[in-house]
Scaffold this active site. Structure first.
Site, mmCIF file in Angstrom:
data_model
loop_
_atom_site.group_PDB
_atom_site.id
_atom_site.type_symbol
_atom_site.label_atom_id
_atom_site.label_comp_id
_atom_site.label_asym_id
_atom_site.label_seq_id
_atom_site.Cartn_x
_atom_site.Cartn_y
_atom_site.Cartn_z
ATOM 1 N N VAL A 103 0.835 -1.207 0.000
ATOM 2 C CA VAL A 103 0.000 0.000 0.000
ATOM 3 C C VAL A 103 0.874 1.263 0.000
ATOM 4 O O VAL A 103 0.606 2.217 -0.746
ATOM 5 C CB VAL A 103 -0.965 0.006 1.218
ATOM 6 C CG1 VAL A 103 -1.880 1.214 1.147
ATOM 7 C CG2 VAL A 103 -1.785 -1.276 1.261
ATOM 8 N N LYS A 113 11.260 -1.424 7.745
ATOM 9 C CA LYS A 113 11.933 -2.346 8.669
ATOM 10 C C LYS A 113 13.347 -2.611 8.176
ATOM 11 O O LYS A 113 14.305 -2.595 8.922
ATOM 12 C CB LYS A 113 11.119 -3.649 8.717
ATOM 13 C CG LYS A 113 11.314 -4.420 10.011
ATOM 14 C CD LYS A 113 10.730 -5.805 9.872
ATOM 15 C CE LYS A 113 9.312 -5.844 10.399
ATOM 16 N NZ LYS A 113 8.720 -7.159 10.345
ATOM 17 N N VAL A 136 -11.545 -0.616 5.354
ATOM 18 C CA VAL A 136 -12.702 -1.464 5.040
ATOM 19 C C VAL A 136 -12.910 -1.512 3.535
ATOM 20 O O VAL A 136 -13.104 -0.481 2.893
ATOM 21 C CB VAL A 136 -13.994 -0.927 5.700
ATOM 22 C CG1 VAL A 136 -15.156 -1.870 5.420
ATOM 23 C CG2 VAL A 136 -13.812 -0.737 7.183
ATOM 24 N N GLY A 151 -10.993 -1.925 0.996
ATOM 25 C CA GLY A 151 -9.975 -1.328 0.123
ATOM 26 C C GLY A 151 -10.410 -0.066 -0.583
ATOM 27 O O GLY A 151 -10.631 0.970 0.047
ATOM 28 N N ILE A 161 -13.173 0.721 -2.058
ATOM 29 C CA ILE A 161 -14.596 1.103 -2.063
ATOM 30 C C ILE A 161 -14.835 2.217 -1.037
ATOM 31 O O ILE A 161 -14.527 2.055 0.142
ATOM 32 C CB ILE A 161 -15.494 -0.110 -1.725
ATOM 33 C CG1 ILE A 161 -15.244 -1.249 -2.713
ATOM 34 C CG2 ILE A 161 -16.958 0.290 -1.708
ATOM 35 C CD1 ILE A 161 -16.005 -2.530 -2.387
ATOM 36 N N GLU A 177 -2.671 -15.747 1.545
ATOM 37 C CA GLU A 177 -1.407 -15.736 2.294
ATOM 38 C C GLU A 177 -0.949 -17.177 2.535
ATOM 39 O O GLU A 177 -1.761 -18.109 2.508
ATOM 40 C CB GLU A 177 -1.631 -15.101 3.680
ATOM 41 C CG GLU A 177 -2.271 -13.742 3.640
ATOM 42 C CD GLU A 177 -1.247 -12.625 3.642
ATOM 43 O OE1 GLU A 177 -0.065 -12.908 3.901
ATOM 44 O OE2 GLU A 177 -1.637 -11.483 3.359
ATOM 45 N N ASP A 207 -10.617 -11.553 9.296
ATOM 46 C CA ASP A 207 -10.404 -10.305 8.559
ATOM 47 C C ASP A 207 -11.762 -9.639 8.263
ATOM 48 O O ASP A 207 -11.944 -8.446 8.505
ATOM 49 C CB ASP A 207 -9.644 -10.615 7.259
ATOM 50 C CG ASP A 207 -9.485 -9.393 6.378
ATOM 51 O OD1 ASP A 207 -8.633 -8.551 6.688
ATOM 52 O OD2 ASP A 207 -10.233 -9.266 5.392
ATOM 53 N N LYS A 254 -13.591 -5.869 9.680
ATOM 54 C CA LYS A 254 -14.224 -4.862 8.820
ATOM 55 C C LYS A 254 -15.709 -4.717 9.177
ATOM 56 O O LYS A 254 -16.251 -3.609 9.147
ATOM 57 C CB LYS A 254 -14.054 -5.265 7.356
ATOM 58 C CG LYS A 254 -12.582 -5.277 6.933
ATOM 59 C CD LYS A 254 -12.402 -6.012 5.624
ATOM 60 C CE LYS A 254 -10.964 -6.057 5.182
ATOM 61 N NZ LYS A 254 -10.761 -6.975 4.048
ATOM 62 N N GLY A 260 -5.076 -4.519 -2.921
ATOM 63 C CA GLY A 260 -4.153 -4.268 -4.030
ATOM 64 C C GLY A 260 -3.474 -2.920 -3.886
ATOM 65 O O GLY A 260 -4.001 -2.024 -3.220
#
Ligand SMILES: NC(=O)c1ccc[n+]([C@@H]2O[C@H](COP(=O)([O-])OP(=O)(O)OC[C@H]3O[C@@H](n4cnc5c(N)ncnc54)[C@H](OP(=O)(O)O)[C@@H]3O)[C@@H](O)[C@H]2O)c1
Length: 438
Positions: free
Chosen positions: A14, A45, A132, A134, A136, A190, A201, A205, A302
């Site tokens: 992101v 990091k 929440v 992405g 939208i 993942e 997940d 949200k 994404g």
């Protein structure tokens, strides 16, 4: 030209998208906000990692204080993820008077209230559109566009990984484990898919959406969660026969002063708008007393889609800075929540079981359902392997029932008793069913 300096915590998927939008859309962003945006510092990091975007080397640091304590930085964009350490960074930054834009659903779903209260006190913006669904724009729609309405229900497909898996299972008749493996190979799931496939997940949200929609703080712990690991190709095939598709839904409803909040696989009628949301796409369906029904659809994750939502928040923060109105919306959770007990949740349900293929079995099953006030809408019985039931031994059949609406507690009691019948080998699955279908 006036410049606003921003700091980035994180330059992963992101963060890279955010930096790309800042670089590529500089001129339009200036016209829209009146400010030139400069990335002053970036926390990562690993300073030696090769990045997918060219940024001046001297802005990178692995010391969070270099970003948080930098007095020139007015806006902190948190896209590093994590909970405890990140929460501390955000608190320190707000205490420095910095405005925060975050994509971190894990943190907001657990510690949102504390952070919003502090941001309110300090007259700082704390924005989280990307947390929440992405790309939208559902957080702003609920907080602003629909602020005058009485929202009674928010229901969404909020996790792209599980939607990809269920869509593939539906299209190809494949089993969960095979599709999960393929999704992992393609990078849609993942290596440790627990948070997605167990529904955690989506639950984070859903908690955030419920809080905004009902102006009452709902946290992750309030959400009753069921994942998709029990859903098999057989369930999907029966859903098809009955006029439904199976989706993992986050549901938040308000009725008689109570909030029902849950995540579970659900049979959705083919003619419901959410039934057509496939692959990695997300969608949120909102019901308001004045609005009626509305659906928001788009990419839930994404690099650039998520960064688009983050940068939309940054633009709003900048406009607030220009008009000296930061902190203008603040925490909207002014009601005291009353979360509905799972046992009181009422829905239609699908039950699939394996039983002896002999007279009297269905009578035994329906007797128990009747005794528990569960009435049956439809029954399918398919005998043996020739009907695709690979678990069926000779003389066994699969029985599928769809009930009318029933309280969760009654259904659980009835299915437990059914499972104890001598002629019933196994109760495979119980799945909630949304109203409608054929
Ligand atoms: N990916 C999505 O599509 C998406 C969608 C919606 C929301 N989000 C949320 O956005 C946030 C970021 O996700 P992402 O996918 O971009 O993550 P990511 O690719 O793993 O990137 C995380 C970034 O933060 C840095 N970082 C992590 N922990 C750190 C620490 N302790 N100290 C310093 N730097 C640290 C990493 O540094 P290195 O690069 O040096 O490793 C990396 O640059 C998460 O909260 C996620 O839930 C993501």
């Amino acid at each position: 030209m006036e410049t606003i300096k921003v700091g980035l915590l994180g330059l992963g998927t992101v963060g890279t998208g955010v930096a790309r939008i800042i670089k590529e859309n500089q001129e339009d962003l200036f016209k829209k906000t009146g400010y030139h945006i400069e990335i002053k510092k970036v926390l990562v990091k690993n300073l030696n990692k090769k990045r997918n975007i060219e940024l001046s080397e001297d802005i990178f640091t692995d010391n969070p204080l270099d970003v948080i304590m930098d007095k020139d930085i007015q806006v902190l964009i948190e896209v590093m993820g994590g909970i405890e350490e990140t929460k501390k960074h955000i608190i320190d930054a707000i205490n420095q008077g910095k405005h925060i834009v975050t994509a971190n659903k894990d943190l907001i779903a657990i510690s949102g209230q504390e952070l919003f209260e502090l941001a309110d006190q300090k007259k700082c913006d704390l924005m989280y559109e990307a947390a929440v669904a992405g790309a939208i724009p559902i957080v702003r729609a609920l907080k602003e566009s629909l602020a005058a309405d009485d929202i009674v229900e928010v229901m969404g497909i909020l996790n792209g990984t599980t939607n990809y898996i269920l869509s593939k299972m539906t299209q190809e008749g494949a089993d969960f484990a095979d599709v999960l493996k393929e999704a992992q190979e393609l990078g849609y799931a993942e290596a440790d898919p627990t948070s997605d496939v167990e529904g955690y997940d989506a639950a984070r949200k859903t908690a955030i959406l419920a809080s905004i929609a009902f102006s009452s703080r709902v946290t992750f712990d309030d959400v009753n969660v069921e994942g998709i690991t029990k859903i098999s190709a057989r369930d999907i095939a029966y859903a098809k026969d009955l006029g439904y598709v199976i989706k993992l839904l986050g549901v938040a409803k308000r009725e008689n002063g109570q909030i029902e909040v849950r995540v579970n696989p659900t049979f959705i009628p083919n003619n419901h708008p959410l039934a057509a949301v496939n692959g990695v796409y997300n969608a949120v369906f909102v019901k308001g007393k004045a609005l009626g029904d509305a659906m928001f659809y788009g990419r839930g994750a994404g690099e650039l889609p998520t960064a688009s939502a983050v940068m939309g928040d940054v633009v709003e923060v900048l406009r607030n800075i220009r008009s000296n109105s930061n902190g203008r919306i603040g925490c909207t959770c002014y009601h005291d929540k009353n979360i509905k007990d799972i046992n009181d949740i009422v829905s239609k349900s699908y039950i699939r079981l394996l039983a002896k293929d002999e007279p009297g079995v269905l009578a035994g099953v329906t007797r128990i359902l009747g005794e528990n006030n569960v009435s049956v809408e439809s029954i399918i019985q398919r005998g043996g392997r020739s009907a695709g039931c690979e678990d069926c031994a000779t003389g066994e059949a699969e029985v599928v029932l769809v009930t009318h609406t029933v309280r969760h507690e009654q259904l659980q009691k009835a299915t437990k008793e059914i499972g104890k019948l001598a002629q019933v080998a196994r109760v495979y699955n119980i799945v909630r069913v949304e109203e409608g279908g054929k």
